[in-house]
Enzyme design. Structure first.
Site, PDB file in Angstrom:
ATOM      1  N   CYS A  68      11.077  74.393 -13.525  1.00  0.00           N
ATOM      2  CA  CYS A  68      11.295  74.833 -12.276  1.00  0.00           C
ATOM      3  C   CYS A  68      12.129  73.489 -11.556  1.00  0.00           C
ATOM      4  O   CYS A  68      12.718  72.850 -12.108  1.00  0.00           O
ATOM      5  CB  CYS A  68       9.821  74.607 -11.568  1.00  0.00           C
ATOM      6  SG  CYS A  68       8.961  73.185 -11.623  1.00  0.00           S
ATOM      7  N   HIS A 101       4.251  61.436 -29.867  1.00  0.00           N
ATOM      8  CA  HIS A 101       2.935  60.892 -29.568  1.00  0.00           C
ATOM      9  C   HIS A 101       2.169  61.770 -28.846  1.00  0.00           C
ATOM     10  O   HIS A 101       0.875  61.723 -29.103  1.00  0.00           O
ATOM     11  CB  HIS A 101       3.243  59.764 -28.706  1.00  0.00           C
ATOM     12  CG  HIS A 101       3.827  58.333 -29.403  1.00  0.00           C
ATOM     13  ND1 HIS A 101       3.965  57.288 -29.024  1.00  0.00           N
ATOM     14  CD2 HIS A 101       4.460  58.465 -30.563  1.00  0.00           C
ATOM     15  CE1 HIS A 101       4.524  56.395 -29.365  1.00  0.00           C
ATOM     16  NE2 HIS A 101       4.654  57.036 -30.734  1.00  0.00           N
TER      17      HIS A 101
END
Length: 146
Positions: A68, A101
């Site tokens: 977006c 991570h």
């Protein structure tokens, strides 16, 4: 990352970048499912983010890509769904970290703030980075508390 069929969704502000991402996926022979939008006409990003999130949660697609204007609205909406870990990346280094991570299963990009060259670097990094596990898995396990 093991890629199944990539889910992709955007709003009007992300439409131009989505067209580039679709071209990237096709050039790399990566199957995808397009959850919309299909033009640059004004629309509401949650409608498309929810559809993509449902596809991730029900196993229809993996991973996902959301776009977006700022990336924030798409990311916020996607992350309302249990099992979705959407990470906003505007550099390849961030794309690396959200995979390594955070085990992000949806890459979100800000369509108004990155160019196609940067998006390509981000996509390459996202698709080619694996989740490290270990101490990071313990943290991932604490995300879905609701």
């Amino acid at each position: 990352m093991e890629v199944k069929t990539v889910g992709i969704a955007c709003d009007h502000a992300g439409y131009a970048l989505k067209k580039f991402v679709v071209q990237y996926l096709e050039e790399h022979h990566i199957p995808y499912k397009d959850y919309g939008t299909y033009s640059d006409m004004s629309c509401d990003y949650p409608d498309f983010a929810h559809a993509l999130a449902d596809g991730i949660v029900n196993g229809e697609v993996y991973p996902g890509i959301g776009i977006c204007g700022s990336g924030e609205g798409m990311c916020m909406t996607l992350n309302r769904h249990k099992g979705v870990r959407a990470g906003l990346a505007w550099t390849q280094e961030i794309a690396h970290m959200i995979r390594q991570h955070n085990d992000a299963n949806v890459l979100v990009m800000p369509g108004r703030f990155i160019d196609n060259k940067t998006a390509e670097k981000i996509l390459n990094e996202f698709f080619n980075t694996t989740f490290e596990g270990g101490r990071h898995q313990n943290r991932i396990n604490k995300i879905d508390q609701l």
